[in-house]
Design a protein around this motif. Structure first.
Motif, mmCIF file in Angstrom:
data_model
loop_
_atom_site.group_PDB
_atom_site.id
_atom_site.type_symbol
_atom_site.label_atom_id
_atom_site.label_comp_id
_atom_site.label_asym_id
_atom_site.label_seq_id
_atom_site.Cartn_x
_atom_site.Cartn_y
_atom_site.Cartn_z
ATOM 1 N N MET A 1 2.483 -13.774 -2.383
ATOM 2 C CA MET A 1 2.668 -12.427 -2.879
ATOM 3 C C MET A 1 1.595 -11.536 -2.290
ATOM 4 S SD MET A 1 5.300 -12.934 -4.804
ATOM 5 C CE MET A 1 5.566 -11.567 -5.906
ATOM 6 N N ALA A 2 1.959 -10.255 -2.159
ATOM 7 C CA ALA A 2 1.040 -9.245 -1.651
ATOM 8 C C ALA A 2 1.265 -7.953 -2.418
ATOM 9 C CB ALA A 2 1.264 -9.020 -0.163
ATOM 10 N N LEU A 3 0.196 -7.220 -2.634
ATOM 11 C CA LEU A 3 0.246 -5.939 -3.329
ATOM 12 C C LEU A 3 -0.150 -4.850 -2.341
ATOM 13 C CD1 LEU A 3 0.508 -4.375 -6.023
ATOM 14 C CD2 LEU A 3 -1.911 -4.879 -6.426
ATOM 15 N N SER A 4 0.739 -3.879 -2.136
ATOM 16 C CA SER A 4 0.439 -2.785 -1.212
ATOM 17 C C SER A 4 -0.493 -1.776 -1.875
ATOM 18 C CB SER A 4 1.732 -2.094 -0.763
ATOM 19 O OG SER A 4 2.290 -1.362 -1.832
ATOM 20 N N GLN A 5 -1.078 -0.908 -1.070
ATOM 21 C CA GLN A 5 -1.989 0.109 -1.596
ATOM 22 C C GLN A 5 -1.301 1.074 -2.549
ATOM 23 O OE1 GLN A 5 -3.808 1.914 1.842
ATOM 24 N NE2 GLN A 5 -5.436 0.390 1.877
ATOM 25 N N ASP A 6 0.015 1.236 -2.407
ATOM 26 C CA ASP A 6 0.737 2.139 -3.305
ATOM 27 C C ASP A 6 1.374 1.420 -4.487
ATOM 28 O OD1 ASP A 6 2.620 0.915 -1.718
ATOM 29 O OD2 ASP A 6 3.680 2.734 -1.179
ATOM 30 N N GLY A 11 6.890 -10.464 -1.804
ATOM 31 C CA GLY A 11 6.740 -11.911 -1.871
ATOM 32 C C GLY A 11 7.553 -12.611 -0.809
ATOM 33 N N TRP A 12 7.149 -13.830 -0.496
ATOM 34 C CA TRP A 12 7.882 -14.667 0.453
ATOM 35 C C TRP A 12 7.521 -16.112 0.169
ATOM 36 C CZ3 TRP A 12 3.768 -11.621 1.414
ATOM 37 C CH2 TRP A 12 2.635 -12.212 1.926
ATOM 38 N N GLY A 13 8.343 -17.023 0.658
ATOM 39 C CA GLY A 13 8.098 -18.451 0.473
ATOM 40 C C GLY A 13 9.078 -19.081 -0.500
ATOM 41 N N GLN A 30 10.414 -14.142 5.237
ATOM 42 C CA GLN A 30 9.824 -12.827 5.472
ATOM 43 C C GLN A 30 9.624 -12.146 4.127
ATOM 44 O OE1 GLN A 30 12.245 -10.595 8.180
ATOM 45 N NE2 GLN A 30 12.053 -12.096 9.818
ATOM 46 N N ALA A 31 8.644 -11.287 4.064
ATOM 47 C CA ALA A 31 8.332 -10.590 2.812
ATOM 48 C C ALA A 31 9.511 -9.746 2.346
ATOM 49 C CB ALA A 31 7.105 -9.709 2.993
ATOM 50 N N ILE A 32 9.754 -9.798 1.045
ATOM 51 C CA ILE A 32 10.789 -8.992 0.403
ATOM 52 C C ILE A 32 10.158 -8.331 -0.824
ATOM 53 C CG2 ILE A 32 11.691 -10.913 -0.971
ATOM 54 C CD1 ILE A 32 14.516 -9.623 -0.460
ATOM 55 N N SER A 50 -1.209 -11.802 -9.948
ATOM 56 C CA SER A 50 -1.714 -13.164 -9.949
ATOM 57 C C SER A 50 -0.504 -14.089 -9.973
ATOM 58 C CB SER A 50 -2.589 -13.410 -11.186
ATOM 59 O OG SER A 50 -3.100 -14.723 -11.174
ATOM 60 N N CYS A 51 -0.541 -15.124 -9.148
ATOM 61 C CA CYS A 51 0.621 -15.988 -9.021
ATOM 62 C C CYS A 51 0.227 -17.452 -9.035
ATOM 63 C CB CYS A 51 1.353 -15.688 -7.721
ATOM 64 S SG CYS A 51 1.877 -13.968 -7.609
ATOM 65 N N GLY A 52 1.136 -18.264 -9.539
ATOM 66 C CA GLY A 52 1.014 -19.704 -9.477
ATOM 67 C C GLY A 52 2.205 -20.253 -8.717
#
Length: 69
Positions: A1-6, A11-13, A30-32, A50-52
């Motif tokens: 997971m990724a959080l953008s500045q905005d 997420g991907w995987g 690919q990230a969605i 936060s991810c598990g």
């Protein structure tokens, strides 16, 4: 997971338990973007994630927490 500045979450995987938050259980190479439209997270500014292995959590600017997976 990724959080953008905005405040958008991507997420991907592995996604067997819906932990990518895209409404499916399809593995993504690919990230969605996490779906927020029509959910309690719609129009919220996400400040932290936060991810598990089986779930994800998001914290908005008001201090509310959301979870999926």
């Amino acid at each position: 997971m990724a959080l953008s500045q905005d405040g958008l979450i991507f997420g991907w995987g592995w996604n067997q338990y819906g932990q990518l938050g895209d409404g499916t259980t399809i593995q993504r190479n690919q990230a969605i973007q996490v779906l927020t439209q029509g959910t309690q997270m719609e129009e919220k500014i996400i400040m932290n994630i936060s991810c598990g292995g089986y779930h994800c959590l998001a914290l908005d600017s008001s201090g509310f927490t959301y979870s999926w997976g």
